[in-house]
Design an enzyme around this catalytic site. Structure first.
Site, PDB file in Angstrom:
ATOM      1  N   PRO A  60       8.502  -0.188  -2.193  1.00  0.00           N
ATOM      2  CA  PRO A  60       9.101  -0.224  -3.751  1.00  0.00           C
ATOM      3  C   PRO A  60       8.892  -1.628  -4.040  1.00  0.00           C
ATOM      4  O   PRO A  60       9.170  -2.828  -3.440  1.00  0.00           O
ATOM      5  CB  PRO A  60      10.653  -0.115  -3.417  1.00  0.00           C
ATOM      6  CG  PRO A  60      10.627   0.595  -1.825  1.00  0.00           C
ATOM      7  CD  PRO A  60       9.479  -0.036  -1.320  1.00  0.00           C
ATOM      8  N   GLU A  61       8.672  -1.662  -5.565  1.00  0.00           N
ATOM      9  CA  GLU A  61       8.465  -2.987  -6.181  1.00  0.00           C
ATOM     10  C   GLU A  61       9.756  -3.358  -6.937  1.00  0.00           C
ATOM     11  O   GLU A  61      10.844  -2.313  -6.915  1.00  0.00           O
ATOM     12  CB  GLU A  61       6.923  -3.002  -7.013  1.00  0.00           C
ATOM     13  CG  GLU A  61       6.093  -2.570  -6.049  1.00  0.00           C
ATOM     14  CD  GLU A  61       4.600  -2.876  -6.642  1.00  0.00           C
ATOM     15  OE1 GLU A  61       4.709  -3.713  -7.601  1.00  0.00           O
ATOM     16  OE2 GLU A  61       3.709  -2.298  -6.212  1.00  0.00           O
ATOM     17  N   ARG A 113      -3.866  -7.726   2.310  1.00  0.00           N
ATOM     18  CA  ARG A 113      -3.410  -6.581   1.255  1.00  0.00           C
ATOM     19  C   ARG A 113      -4.245  -6.222   0.438  1.00  0.00           C
ATOM     20  O   ARG A 113      -5.176  -6.918   0.047  1.00  0.00           O
ATOM     21  CB  ARG A 113      -2.131  -7.037   0.406  1.00  0.00           C
ATOM     22  CG  ARG A 113      -0.870  -7.644   1.127  1.00  0.00           C
ATOM     23  CD  ARG A 113      -0.187  -6.549   1.860  1.00  0.00           C
ATOM     24  NE  ARG A 113       0.064  -5.224   0.806  1.00  0.00           N
ATOM     25  CZ  ARG A 113       1.224  -5.466   0.115  1.00  0.00           C
ATOM     26  NH1 ARG A 113       2.075  -6.375   0.200  1.00  0.00           N
ATOM     27  NH2 ARG A 113       1.871  -4.216  -0.801  1.00  0.00           N
ATOM     28  N   LYS A 171      12.659  -7.950  -4.741  1.00  0.00           N
ATOM     29  CA  LYS A 171      12.747  -6.667  -4.119  1.00  0.00           C
ATOM     30  C   LYS A 171      14.078  -6.653  -3.263  1.00  0.00           C
ATOM     31  O   LYS A 171      14.331  -5.878  -2.416  1.00  0.00           O
ATOM     32  CB  LYS A 171      11.600  -6.435  -3.198  1.00  0.00           C
ATOM     33  CG  LYS A 171      10.263  -6.591  -3.991  1.00  0.00           C
ATOM     34  CD  LYS A 171       9.169  -6.440  -2.874  1.00  0.00           C
ATOM     35  CE  LYS A 171       7.774  -6.741  -3.720  1.00  0.00           C
ATOM     36  NZ  LYS A 171       6.583  -6.672  -2.851  1.00  0.00           N
TER      37      LYS A 171
END
Ligand SMILES: [Zn+2]
Length: 259
Positions: free
Chosen positions: A2-3, A245, A49
């Protein structure tokens, strides 16, 4: 993962518990729920977050969802909560069950201040200072892509918002963070605000044009992230890896940066 938009939406939704005396339990037994049982939440806040449920006397429950965590809402309340529930916060009308977070801990006022102080400005917060975000981002010795995911420089941006905002800015992920001019960053910040606020409203990240946002298929909801072809120009998307990433970029829209 989740961002920031997910946490801000949750903060908004969980605020329905504010002012009510809540029952707190940990069916899983891995959270000392008795420490907040019977207290009234005074506020629910999101920073990047991170989610904070604040109670009187400076006690807060700090939650980070990590990869798999989620909050589930039950109204009306039925049953005591499944055994995998880390924390249930409930009023007579509604129960919120937290499942599989990476962090769920109690913080005192000093712990809360330390957590928030370690985070960069959050584009979704009205009290954020974009000039401070700029100073932190351009001080990064690596790429703009790496700087945007560093939560101590700018909070709440994850891999999807990163890919989409860099594409919107026509910046390649590998461009040095220090090369970003103050005026460019001001535009980047405001684009992030628009994208992320829309994400809060939609409950998901949609960056393509859509008449009915509720029916956009997941695989077609972004311009470059996890796409084969650029939504804007049809050029094949190029992926890379920065700090472990994956990056997604259109080589035509985001040409190589030369100083
Ligand atoms: Zn393109």
């Amino acid at each position: 993962m989740p961002e920031g938009h997910t946490l801000h939406r949750l903060a908004r939704d969980l605020a329905e518990l504010v002012g009510s005396e809540v029952s707190a339990t940990s069916p899983q037994g891995r959270f000392p729920a008795e420490k907040v049982d019977g207290l009234r939440p005074t506020g629910v806040d999101a920073y990047g977050k991170h989610l904070l449920v604040d109670f009187a006397d400076g006690v807060s429950v700090h939650v980070h969802l990590g990869m798999r965590g989620k909050w589930l809402r039950f109204a009306p309340v039925t049953g005591p909560g499944l055994p995998q529930v880390r924390l249930r916060l409930s009023s007579p009308a509604v129960a919120w069950d937290l499942i599989a977070p990476s962090t769920c801990e109690l913080l005192d006022a000093a712990g809360r201040a330390k957590l928030v102080g370690g985070l960069g400005p959050d584009p979704l917060r009205t009290d954020s200072d974009p000039e401070e975000a700029y100073r932190r981002v351009v001080a990064h010795h690596g790429s703009i892509a790496a700087a945007l995911l560093d939560q101590s420089r700018i909070a709440g941006v994850g891999n999807v918002f990163r890919a989409e905002v860099l594409h919107a800015m026509r910046m390649p992920p590998t461009r040095p963070a220090r090369s970003v001019a103050v005026a460019e960053f001001a535009v980047l910040w405001s684009r992030l605000q628009v994208l992320m606020r829309q994400g809060v409203e939609d409950g998901r990240i949609i960056t393509v044009e859509a008449e009915d946002r509720s029916t956009v298929p997941e695989a077609e909801s972004r311009r470059v992230y996890k796409r084969a072809l650029c939504y804007d120009c049809g050029t094949p998307i190029v992926t890379g890896t920065i700090d472990g990433r994956t990056t997604y970029a259109c080589p035509r829209c985001q040409p190589h940066w030369t100083e």
